[in-house]
Design an enzyme around this catalytic site. Structure first.
Site, PDB file in Angstrom:
ATOM      1  N   ARG A  20     -70.940 -51.400  -8.557  1.00 34.09           N
ATOM      2  CA  ARG A  20     -70.563 -50.012  -8.270  1.00 34.09           C
ATOM      3  C   ARG A  20     -69.303 -49.930  -7.412  1.00 34.09           C
ATOM      4  NH1 ARG A  20     -75.709 -47.743  -5.605  1.00 34.09           N
ATOM      5  NH2 ARG A  20     -75.623 -49.853  -4.827  1.00 34.09           N
ATOM      6  N   ASN A  38     -76.651 -46.956 -10.019  1.00 31.88           N
ATOM      7  CA  ASN A  38     -77.654 -47.889 -10.526  1.00 31.88           C
ATOM      8  C   ASN A  38     -78.814 -47.088 -11.102  1.00 31.88           C
ATOM      9  OD1 ASN A  38     -76.295 -50.193  -9.754  1.00 31.88           O
ATOM     10  ND2 ASN A  38     -77.425 -50.457  -7.852  1.00 31.88           N
TER      11      ASN A  38
END
Length: 92
Positions: A20, A38
């Site tokens: 990320r 996520n």
């Protein structure tokens, strides 16, 4: 110069490998707007908006991800433009 929207789902070893944070860095450097998060199933989900050529390059990067990632599948499907103003990492 027309912006387009794409929804990207990545599976494989994509969580716990700074995916990320690295995605945000790449997006910021490329002028991509949207978010990354996520998912509970172990995948990473991205919504991204930019011009098509910028997204093509971004999706190509997503197929590889950061060094420690092992992307097994990258699915990118067009979506409805949401006019994001920046790129953010969403936490649960």
């Amino acid at each position: 110069m027309k912006k387009v929207h794409v929804n990207i789902t990545l599976t494989g070893k994509v969580q716990g490998v700074t995916f990320r944070e690295t995605t945000k860095y790449v997006a910021d450097q490329s002028g991509i707007r949207g978010f990354v998060r996520n998912e509970k199933d172990g995948s990473v989900y991205i919504e991204a908006e930019a011009e098509q050529w910028e997204l093509d390059s971004f999706i190509e990067w997503c197929n590889e991800g950061p060094d420690r990632a092992k992307v097994e599948h990258c699915e990118a499907v067009p979506g409805e433009l949401k006019n994001f103003t920046d790129f953010v990492v969403l936490k649960k």
